[in-house]
Write an enzyme that holds these catalytic residues in place. Sequence first.
Site, PDB file in Angstrom:
ATOM      1  CB  CYS A  19       0.046  -9.263  -4.243  1.00 17.33           C
ATOM      2  SG  CYS A  19       0.404 -10.613  -3.097  1.00 17.33           S
ATOM      3  CG  ASN A  22       2.314 -15.636  -3.047  1.00 16.58           C
ATOM      4  OD1 ASN A  22       2.880 -16.721  -3.125  1.00 16.58           O
ATOM      5  ND2 ASN A  22       1.047 -15.507  -3.333  1.00 16.58           N
ATOM      6  CB  CYS A  24      -1.927  -9.772   2.106  1.00 13.26           C
ATOM      7  SG  CYS A  24      -0.980  -9.588   3.639  1.00 13.26           S
ATOM      8  NE  ARG A  25      -1.697  -6.505  -2.133  1.00 12.41           N
ATOM      9  CZ  ARG A  25      -0.891  -5.626  -2.695  1.00 12.41           C
ATOM     10  NH1 ARG A  25      -1.419  -4.624  -3.380  1.00 12.41           N
ATOM     11  NH2 ARG A  25       0.411  -5.723  -2.597  1.00 12.41           N
ATOM     12  CB  SER A  26      -1.486 -12.834  -5.084  1.00 11.09           C
ATOM     13  OG  SER A  26      -0.362 -13.204  -4.335  1.00 11.09           O
ATOM     14  CG  ASP A 136       0.237  -3.923   0.843  1.00 10.14           C
ATOM     15  OD1 ASP A 136      -0.219  -4.776   1.627  1.00 10.14           O
ATOM     16  OD2 ASP A 136       1.449  -3.740   0.652  1.00 10.14           O
TER      17      ASP A 136
HETATM   18  P1  4NP Z   1       0.780  -8.653  -0.244  1.00 14.39           P
HETATM   19  O1  4NP Z   1       1.051  -7.762   1.066  1.00 14.39           O
HETATM   20  O2  4NP Z   1       1.638  -8.078  -1.349  1.00 14.39           O
HETATM   21  O3  4NP Z   1      -0.683  -8.467  -0.489  1.00 14.39           O
HETATM   22  O4  4NP Z   1       1.163 -10.071   0.136  1.00 14.39           O
HETATM   23  C1  4NP Z   1       2.327  -7.528   1.576  1.00 14.39           C
HETATM   24  C2  4NP Z   1       2.950  -8.502   2.335  1.00 14.39           C
HETATM   25  C3  4NP Z   1       4.195  -8.256   2.870  1.00 14.39           C
HETATM   26  C4  4NP Z   1       4.835  -7.060   2.642  1.00 14.39           C
HETATM   27  C5  4NP Z   1       4.217  -6.082   1.864  1.00 14.39           C
HETATM   28  C6  4NP Z   1       2.959  -6.322   1.325  1.00 14.39           C
HETATM   29  N1  4NP Z   1       6.119  -6.810   3.212  1.00 14.39           N
HETATM   30  O5  4NP Z   1       6.628  -5.695   3.031  1.00 14.39           O
HETATM   31  O6  4NP Z   1       6.687  -7.710   3.850  1.00 14.39           O
END
Ligand code: 4NP
Length: 171
Positions: A19, A22, A24-26, A136
């Site tokens: 993702c 790294n 939340c989703r992955s 997201d």
């Molecule tokens: P992820 O979610 O890609 O599912 O881990 C996010 C985590 C952090 C951010 C964006 C999306 N950020 O902008 O910090």
Amino acid sequence: MTTDSVTSVSHSVNVLFVCLGNICRSPTAEAVFRHYVDSAGLAEQVVVDSVGTAGYHIGAPSDSRAIEAAQRRGYDMSAIRARQVAIEDFEQFDYILAMDKANLQSLLAQCPEQHAHKLALFLSHGDTPQTNEVPDPYYGDGAGFETVLNLVESASQGLLQHIIDNPLQKS
Ligand code: 4NP
């Protein structure tokens, strides 16, 4: 998934979820898919990891909202720490599965051509025709983490069955 049809996979299979951050989703996908792999008795044969295309959170634990939502369904994310995709990942992993199209594009831009066939959207293995992206949840409310888990559970079952049904031809 039901595990009674599972016997083994003939080679070790390396699976990488991707993702943006790294956190939340992955890592949710990593924990859920590892849980299914373990339940199927395939822990010795299937390597599971996750990365972000961005480096904002390198070394950090997963988002506490993701950890808590996963814990409520029995998935353990406590040991996962964020890392950013590295060029070696394209060689090491057999399945490199992006949570959304933007991250798939980012991977395609970095991936050596001989490994590009490993890249796909994770939800291509799911049973959720209404969407092929895991949204997201980072800037949303808690409901987004439940949506992530629902999509990830579906695609994890499909992916594990795909791996069992399609043994890799490795030398
Ligand atoms: P992820 O979610 O890609 O599912 O881990 C996010 C985590 C952090 C951010 C964006 C999306 N950020 O902008 O910090």
